[in-house]
Design an enzyme around this catalytic site. Structure first.
Site, PDB file in Angstrom:
ATOM      1  N   SER A  10      -7.504  -7.114  10.631  1.00  0.00           N
ATOM      2  CA  SER A  10      -7.086  -6.303   9.800  1.00  0.00           C
ATOM      3  C   SER A  10      -6.550  -6.611   8.644  1.00  0.00           C
ATOM      4  O   SER A  10      -7.259  -7.018   7.554  1.00  0.00           O
ATOM      5  CB  SER A  10      -6.066  -5.440  10.560  1.00  0.00           C
ATOM      6  OG  SER A  10      -5.521  -4.339  10.332  1.00  0.00           O
ATOM      7  N   ASP A  34     -11.854   2.369  17.078  1.00  0.00           N
ATOM      8  CA  ASP A  34     -10.905   2.041  16.222  1.00  0.00           C
ATOM      9  C   ASP A  34     -10.455   3.074  15.614  1.00  0.00           C
ATOM     10  O   ASP A  34     -11.034   3.869  14.650  1.00  0.00           O
ATOM     11  CB  ASP A  34     -11.314   0.956  15.196  1.00  0.00           C
ATOM     12  CG  ASP A  34     -10.223   0.092  14.352  1.00  0.00           C
ATOM     13  OD1 ASP A  34      -8.907   0.982  14.302  1.00  0.00           O
ATOM     14  OD2 ASP A  34     -10.397  -0.769  13.995  1.00  0.00           O
ATOM     15  N   HIS A  89      -8.524  -0.958  17.898  1.00  0.00           N
ATOM     16  CA  HIS A  89      -8.400  -1.742  16.679  1.00  0.00           C
ATOM     17  C   HIS A  89      -8.111  -3.280  16.921  1.00  0.00           C
ATOM     18  O   HIS A  89      -8.353  -3.966  16.094  1.00  0.00           O
ATOM     19  CB  HIS A  89      -7.132  -1.334  15.972  1.00  0.00           C
ATOM     20  CG  HIS A  89      -6.918  -1.796  14.731  1.00  0.00           C
ATOM     21  ND1 HIS A  89      -7.804  -1.795  13.724  1.00  0.00           N
ATOM     22  CD2 HIS A  89      -5.836  -2.373  13.960  1.00  0.00           C
ATOM     23  CE1 HIS A  89      -7.352  -2.439  12.557  1.00  0.00           C
ATOM     24  NE2 HIS A  89      -5.946  -2.838  12.899  1.00  0.00           N
TER      25      HIS A  89
END
Length: 290
Positions: A98, A234, A262
């Site tokens: 991320s 996600d 995610h």
């Protein structure tokens, strides 16, 4: 349960906590927003069987200090560089999840000599689309809303409602991705963590989506081995961002886990570890042939 203890080092009068576990070639794990070393779940223990695994809690996160100041990608990248210097790690593969993906790409730009290869996991910086939750965090007044969402009252009642639905026989078993997202949201109840989160997210996201693009780094991937791992489900950062890289750098390896969210490394930990180790071994094999 994890079999390691946190270590710490002081940079510029602030304490940075990190995991340093295992022996062998080093690999650096960089977590995302509101994350910490805990966000890697079982990956640290599994990888440490063959590698020296270093997983910092970035400043503003986890057990590290949360100073007021710069939370830009460049600042986080400099912290990772400083930690590598402190641990006498000249270079290593970097794995970023991320926000951490944006950080390790910034590392490749600022400190290319430190980066042997990149694994980007549900990474930021590869397209503008991002969840409404993150965009909302950039709006005025979000600092007032977040402590309410993270309050014990809201969390207790939400969890109670889910348990009640479960007793009614409704399918409410959350995925590991959902559990980690819920856990990390609770950390913004702490004022210092909340301020660091807002500073970090506002450095890369605006009301219309991600404001920082790594497209200028794509040519670097022509010579730097890179792999992208994404969850097909996600909802934070969409998996189709991988196509932005595929179009520019067709040799990059892309792994989509169709049923993961995610946090593909939590939803499918054994598959993720297997894919990552294949990618890391390719670097060793390439070096042995040279």
């Amino acid at each position: 349960m994890p079999q390691y203890e946190l270590e710490s080092v002081v940079f510029h009068k602030d304490v940075l906590a990190y995991v340093d576990l295992g022996e062998g070639p080093p690999v650096i794990l960089v977590h995302g927003l509101l994350g910490s070393h805990k966000s890697w779940g079982p990956q640290i223990d599994m990888l440490a069987e063959k590698y020296r695994v270093v997983a910092p809690d970035l400043f503003g996160h986890g057990d590290s200090d949360k100073p007021r100041g710069d939370y830009s990608l460049s600042s986080h990248a400099a912290t990772v560089r400083d930690l590598m210097e402190c641990l006498k790690i000249a270079s290593a593969p970097l794995v970023g999840h991320s926000l951490g993906g944006g950080i390790v790409m910034q590392m490749a730009y600022l400190f290319p000599e430190r980066v042997e290869r990149l694994c980007l996991v549900s990474s930021g910086g590869l397209g503008p689309e991002v969840s409404t939750y993150l965009k909302a965090a950039t709006l005025p007044g979000s600092e007032l809303v977040l402590p309410i969402l993270a309050s014990g009252w809201v969390r207790r009642n939400t969890e109670s409602a889910l348990r009640h639905l479960g007793r009614l026989g409704l399918p409410v078993q959350p995925s590991p991705s959902a559990v980690e997202t819920w856990r990390s949201l609770g950390t913004v109840a702490d004022k210092a963590t909340r301020e660091a989160f807002l500073a970090s997210v506002r450095a890369v996201v605006g009301p219309r989506g991600q404001t920082v693009s790594a497209k200028q780094h794509f040519p670097r991937f022509e010579t730097l081995p890179a792999m992208l791992v994404w969850g097909g489900k996600d909802t934070m950062i969409p998996a189709h961002h991988t196509e932005n890289v595929r179009q520019e750098v067709p040799n990059s390896r892309i792994e989509i886990f169709p049923d993961a969210g995610h946090f593909p490394h939590l939803d499918e930990p054994y598959r993720f570890c297997r894919v990552l180790e294949q990618f890391l071994r390719a670097g060793t094999e390439d070096a042995s042939k040279g």
